[in-house]
Scaffold this active site. Structure first.
Site, PDB file in Angstrom:
ATOM      1  N   ASP A  38      78.717  29.059  62.076  1.00  0.00           N
ATOM      2  CA  ASP A  38      79.499  28.290  61.104  1.00  0.00           C
ATOM      3  C   ASP A  38      79.676  29.096  59.815  1.00  0.00           C
ATOM      4  OD1 ASP A  38      80.198  25.167  60.258  1.00  0.00           O
ATOM      5  OD2 ASP A  38      79.422  26.347  58.587  1.00  0.00           O
ATOM      6  N   TYR A  43      82.585  30.990  51.594  1.00  0.00           N
ATOM      7  CA  TYR A  43      81.316  31.725  51.682  1.00  0.00           C
ATOM      8  C   TYR A  43      81.497  33.218  51.435  1.00  0.00           C
ATOM      9  CZ  TYR A  43      79.706  27.509  54.186  1.00  0.00           C
ATOM     10  OH  TYR A  43      79.403  26.232  54.567  1.00  0.00           O
ATOM     11  N   LYS A  68      86.259  27.171  57.549  1.00  0.00           N
ATOM     12  CA  LYS A  68      86.745  26.033  56.753  1.00  0.00           C
ATOM     13  C   LYS A  68      87.764  26.506  55.734  1.00  0.00           C
ATOM     14  CE  LYS A  68      81.976  24.501  57.031  1.00  0.00           C
ATOM     15  NZ  LYS A  68      81.334  25.817  57.022  1.00  0.00           N
ATOM     16  N   HIS A 101      87.488  22.012  54.113  1.00  0.00           N
ATOM     17  CA  HIS A 101      86.130  22.106  53.554  1.00  0.00           C
ATOM     18  C   HIS A 101      85.791  20.922  52.639  1.00  0.00           C
ATOM     19  CE1 HIS A 101      82.946  25.350  52.394  1.00  0.00           C
ATOM     20  NE2 HIS A 101      82.412  24.144  52.464  1.00  0.00           N
TER      21      HIS A 101
END
Length: 271
Positions: A38, A43, A68, A101
């Site tokens: 994931d 990120y 996401k 997200h």
């Protein structure tokens, strides 16, 4: 609206992991048998995750990759275009799951627009499945009713013993959605919990394994984030732990509404 589960029961979360650290974490997880990874645009590690996956040599069809779409990319054609960029970074033609997200802050972009665009990405083959993350009960209802919303398979939300999100979990599951629980270890807080320690001793496992077993036993997908192979292995083994109804109830009693992921653009949470 019941759907067969599409998301593997456990995955490796990669939030806050970057560069070599995330590469090493993904590689060791894949070596141990994880097949669900994931990540997210936010990120800033999709490239490193992609490199680790490529270097692992595991055939693409055996993996389940989630990314996401960040809330800056919800208007216009950005959901589709930003996802194409994610695929380029990940070095793959598709992701298995693409999530929104966070819902658009203050509803600046109409939900019908970005859910429709996410489904367009699915129709283009950029994602096999679509879903949402950090959506409230009302937002889940709105998303499911939006064009393409019938294809949503999950709501990824914070779930751990101190924030159990029971109403939202039940609502999603009643609607036929899988729930994916992030931060299941409450950023390490579970390790020092006396209730979880006692239950762990009875099973010969750690408090962290008890917390993961508790989440998984509610049919919630867990995506713990760990860089240490020993912890990753223990997290996998947690899925084999069976807690009694009494033990589940003891953990249920720990719910304190303690939310960790609560940015200033978060929606009005369900109480």
């Amino acid at each position: 609206m019941s759907q067969a589960p599409v998301i593997p029961a456990i995955g490796l979360g990669t939030f806050r992991l970057k560069d070599q650290e995330v590469k090493d974490a993904v590689k060791s997880a894949l070596d141990l048998g994880y097949r669900h990874i994931d990540t997210a645009q936010f990120y800033d590690n999709e490239e490193a995750v992609g490199e680790a996956i490529h270097e692992s040599g595991i055939p693409r069809h055996e993996l389940f990759i989630t990314t996401k779409v960040w809330h800056d990319f919800l208007d216009g054609d950005k959901p589709v275009e930003s996802l194409k960029e994610s695929l380029q970074k990940l070095g793959t033609d598709y992701v298995d799951l693409a999530l929104i997200h966070w819902p658009s802050p203050d509803n600046a972009v109409p939900m019908a627009h970005y859910i429709g665009k996410l489904n367009e990405a699915r129709e283009l083959g950029l994602a096999k499945h679509i879903g949402v993350s950090n959506f409230t009960i009302a937002q889940v209802n709105e998303a499911l009713a939006a064009p393409g919303g019938a294809h949503i398979v999950t709501n990824q939300i914070e779930v751990h013993p101190y924030l159990q999100n029971k109403k939202l979990v039940k609502h999603c599951q009643d609607k036929g959605l899988q729930v994916t629980g992030y931060m299941p270890l409450a950023v390490g807080k579970v390790m020092k919990d006396p209730v979880l320690e006692d239950i762990g001793k009875a099973h010969g496992v750690t408090p962290a394994q008890v917390a993961l077993a508790w989440v998984a036993q509610q049919d919630i997908v867990v995506i713990p984030s760990s860089t240490k192979p020993a912890h990753q292995k223990a997290n996998l083994a947690a899925l084999d732990v069976r807690l009694s109804d009494d033990e589940m109830e003891k953990i249920n009693a720990l719910d304190a509404g303690e939310r960790i992921a609560n940015p200033d653009f978060a929606p009005q949470w369900d109480q």
